[in-house]
Scaffold this motif. Structure first.
Motif, PDB file in Angstrom:
ATOM      1  N   GLY A  81      11.813   2.405  -7.823  1.00 50.18           N
ATOM      2  CA  GLY A  81      11.865   3.722  -6.937  1.00 50.18           C
ATOM      3  C   GLY A  81      10.859   4.442  -6.989  1.00 50.18           C
ATOM      4  N   VAL A  82       9.842   4.665  -7.963  1.00 50.33           N
ATOM      5  CA  VAL A  82       8.521   4.976  -7.674  1.00 50.33           C
ATOM      6  C   VAL A  82       7.658   4.035  -6.950  1.00 50.33           C
ATOM      7  CG1 VAL A  82       6.363   5.097  -9.299  1.00 50.33           C
ATOM      8  CG2 VAL A  82       8.459   5.919 -10.154  1.00 50.33           C
ATOM      9  N   MET A  83       7.771   2.914  -6.825  1.00 50.19           N
ATOM     10  CA  MET A  83       6.906   1.907  -6.064  1.00 50.19           C
ATOM     11  C   MET A  83       7.755   2.265  -4.487  1.00 50.19           C
ATOM     12  SD  MET A  83       6.421  -1.632  -7.777  1.00 50.19           S
ATOM     13  CE  MET A  83       8.161  -2.102  -8.013  1.00 50.19           C
ATOM     14  N   GLY A  84       8.925   2.453  -4.302  1.00 51.05           N
ATOM     15  CA  GLY A  84       9.592   2.866  -3.152  1.00 51.05           C
ATOM     16  C   GLY A  84       9.189   4.183  -2.735  1.00 51.05           C
ATOM     17  N   ALA A  85       8.967   4.897  -3.432  1.00 48.39           N
ATOM     18  CA  ALA A  85       8.760   6.579  -2.984  1.00 48.39           C
ATOM     19  C   ALA A  85       7.104   6.556  -2.729  1.00 48.39           C
ATOM     20  CB  ALA A  85       9.038   7.384  -3.970  1.00 48.39           C
ATOM     21  N   LEU A  86       6.204   5.765  -3.130  1.00 51.26           N
ATOM     22  CA  LEU A  86       4.752   5.689  -2.907  1.00 51.26           C
ATOM     23  C   LEU A  86       4.752   4.924  -1.429  1.00 51.26           C
ATOM     24  CD1 LEU A  86       3.416   4.606  -6.220  1.00 51.26           C
ATOM     25  CD2 LEU A  86       2.883   6.581  -5.123  1.00 51.26           C
ATOM     26  N   ALA A  87       5.645   3.942  -1.327  1.00 51.29           N
ATOM     27  CA  ALA A  87       5.747   3.219   0.032  1.00 51.29           C
ATOM     28  C   ALA A  87       5.986   4.241   1.252  1.00 51.29           C
ATOM     29  CB  ALA A  87       6.397   2.026  -0.125  1.00 51.29           C
ATOM     30  N   ILE A  88       7.082   4.799   1.015  1.00 46.07           N
ATOM     31  CA  ILE A  88       7.319   5.858   2.001  1.00 46.07           C
ATOM     32  C   ILE A  88       6.404   7.218   2.178  1.00 46.07           C
ATOM     33  CG2 ILE A  88       9.426   7.631   2.417  1.00 46.07           C
ATOM     34  CD1 ILE A  88      11.115   5.666   0.834  1.00 46.07           C
ATOM     35  N   ARG A  89       5.930   7.310   1.203  1.00 46.31           N
ATOM     36  CA  ARG A  89       5.021   8.579   1.207  1.00 46.31           C
ATOM     37  C   ARG A  89       3.699   8.304   2.013  1.00 46.31           C
ATOM     38  NH1 ARG A  89       1.581  11.592   2.218  1.00 46.31           N
ATOM     39  NH2 ARG A  89       0.853  13.433   1.237  1.00 46.31           N
ATOM     40  N   PHE A  90       3.190   7.202   1.820  1.00 41.25           N
ATOM     41  CA  PHE A  90       1.648   6.641   2.199  1.00 41.25           C
ATOM     42  C   PHE A  90       1.803   5.900   3.510  1.00 41.25           C
ATOM     43  CE2 PHE A  90       0.853   7.660  -2.338  1.00 41.25           C
ATOM     44  CZ  PHE A  90      -0.209   8.787  -2.041  1.00 41.25           C
ATOM     45  N   VAL A  91       3.018   5.380   3.904  1.00 47.55           N
ATOM     46  CA  VAL A  91       3.256   4.772   5.161  1.00 47.55           C
ATOM     47  C   VAL A  91       2.751   5.672   6.488  1.00 47.55           C
ATOM     48  CG1 VAL A  91       5.471   5.464   5.762  1.00 47.55           C
ATOM     49  CG2 VAL A  91       4.580   3.075   6.822  1.00 47.55           C
ATOM     50  N   LYS A  92       1.892   5.279   7.462  1.00 46.05           N
ATOM     51  CA  LYS A  92       1.122   6.017   8.356  1.00 46.05           C
ATOM     52  C   LYS A  92       2.104   6.200   9.566  1.00 46.05           C
ATOM     53  CE  LYS A  92      -3.584   4.503   6.992  1.00 46.05           C
ATOM     54  NZ  LYS A  92      -4.751   3.761   7.486  1.00 46.05           N
ATOM     55  N   LEU A 100      12.580   3.807   6.833  1.00 46.41           N
ATOM     56  CA  LEU A 100      12.769   3.698   5.432  1.00 46.41           C
ATOM     57  C   LEU A 100      13.431   4.815   4.555  1.00 46.41           C
ATOM     58  CD1 LEU A 100       8.881   2.429   4.725  1.00 46.41           C
ATOM     59  CD2 LEU A 100      11.052   1.305   4.550  1.00 46.41           C
ATOM     60  N   LEU A 101      13.551   6.017   4.976  1.00 51.52           N
ATOM     61  CA  LEU A 101      14.135   7.039   4.363  1.00 51.52           C
ATOM     62  C   LEU A 101      15.569   6.813   4.841  1.00 51.52           C
ATOM     63  CD1 LEU A 101      11.993  10.382   4.706  1.00 51.52           C
ATOM     64  CD2 LEU A 101      12.878   9.168   2.839  1.00 51.52           C
ATOM     65  N   SER A 102      15.923   6.571   5.939  1.00 51.75           N
ATOM     66  CA  SER A 102      17.524   6.457   6.337  1.00 51.75           C
ATOM     67  C   SER A 102      18.048   5.013   5.530  1.00 51.75           C
ATOM     68  CB  SER A 102      17.470   6.047   7.921  1.00 51.75           C
ATOM     69  OG  SER A 102      16.735   7.205   8.503  1.00 51.75           O
ATOM     70  N   LEU A 103      17.178   3.875   5.324  1.00 52.89           N
ATOM     71  CA  LEU A 103      17.833   3.120   4.553  1.00 52.89           C
ATOM     72  C   LEU A 103      17.837   3.394   3.197  1.00 52.89           C
ATOM     73  CD1 LEU A 103      15.459   0.366   6.099  1.00 52.89           C
ATOM     74  CD2 LEU A 103      18.057   0.237   6.435  1.00 52.89           C
ATOM     75  N   ASN A 104      17.062   4.149   2.667  1.00 51.62           N
ATOM     76  CA  ASN A 104      17.023   4.622   1.261  1.00 51.62           C
ATOM     77  C   ASN A 104      18.440   5.477   1.093  1.00 51.62           C
ATOM     78  OD1 ASN A 104      15.806   5.408  -1.446  1.00 51.62           O
ATOM     79  ND2 ASN A 104      16.362   7.156  -0.970  1.00 51.62           N
TER      80      ASN A 104
END
Length: 269
Positions: A81-92, A100-104
């Protein structure tokens, strides 16, 4: 005067809500000490039902199974989940981030019955035997979105200048992650872990679908015993689980308070 009246009415409403929520729990706890063995009249105080809980070997094995599943699922889902949150936060790209948020959020808004049935079909097709593995995988899956939602607000709260300053000082990507980002979002990580742990311990619907013969968790066991008739052993077990949940909440509160003090001391310095 109007503000005072509104304040009084709001307090009364909150008291009413808390009574509705907690009255059944305290009713259950009260009769877990009933010597008569029923939930109609209290004839005397006894620890008999609690002794039965600890003397039931099968029940103790199920408790251990539940705790192992909950701890493993919450730990693994926290890392993912931490890796997923980092991916969502820093995607441009904004569109990718929203996707990604919708899929989550799909697993959070989907009914538990649908999720459980879907996992059952998946494990059947894949040839995975229902039991420890199937329960663990399904618990990890529905805990990950919860962790992401707990960690994301802390990431969004963090100022980008902290990362820029670390990079300007020559920090590598790993140093930025381990010494800047992770320490900052630690309260969110703990919140995600404890929420995942709570969800895993409490889950019934999904677990009911993916447990096999000879393997069970507390929620499924309590349900099956409750169907056989009223037993105050269930009351005693439920009371112990309630106090365990309170300990988890207190632990999370203390961790948050300690983290807040540490951050406060860092700002003062």
């Amino acid at each position: 005067m109007k503000l005072k009246k509104r304040w009084k009415w709001s307090n009364l409403y909150l008291i009413f809500v808390f009574i509705v929520l907690y009255a059944p729990i305290f009713y259950l706890m009260y009769y877990s000490f009933n010597k008569a063995g029923n939930m109609h009249e209290f004839s005397g105080f006894t620890w008999e039902w609690y002794k039965e809980v600890f003397q039931d070997t099968r029940l103790m094995i199920i408790v251990i199974n539940t705790l192992v599943i909950a701890l493993l699922a919450s730990a693994i889902s926290t890392v993912i989940g931490v890796m997923g949150a980092l991916a969502i936060r820093f995607v441009k790209r904004r569109r990718t981030k929203n996707a990604l948020l919708s899929l989550n959020n799909v697993l959070i808004v989907s009914p538990d019955v649908i999720i459980g049935a879907s996992f059952l079909i998946l494990f059947t097709i894949a040839g995975i035997k229902l039991g420890f593995t199937s329960v663990l995988v399904s618990h990890i899956a529905f805990c990950i979105p919860i962790v992401v939602l707990m960690v994301l607000p802390k990431l969004q709260e963090m100022s980008p200048t902290l990362i820029d300053a670390a990079r300007d000082l020559g920090a590598s990507q790993w140093d930025v992650l381990s010494k800047v980002i992770l320490p900052y979002i630690t309260p969110g990580i703990f919140a995600g872990f404890f929420m995942a742990l709570t969800y895993s311990l409490d889950d019934f619907a999904v677990t009911f679908f993916v447990t096999g013969n000879g393997y069970s968790t507390l929620s499924v066991e309590i349900y099956s015993r409750a169907r056989q008739g009223i037993s105050l052993t269930i009351n005693a077990l439920s009371t112990l689980l309630f106090f365990f949940s309170i300990i988890l909440v207190i632990g999370y509160y203390l961790v948050n308070q300690r983290q807040a003090r540490t951050n406060g001391m860092g700002v003062k310095r």
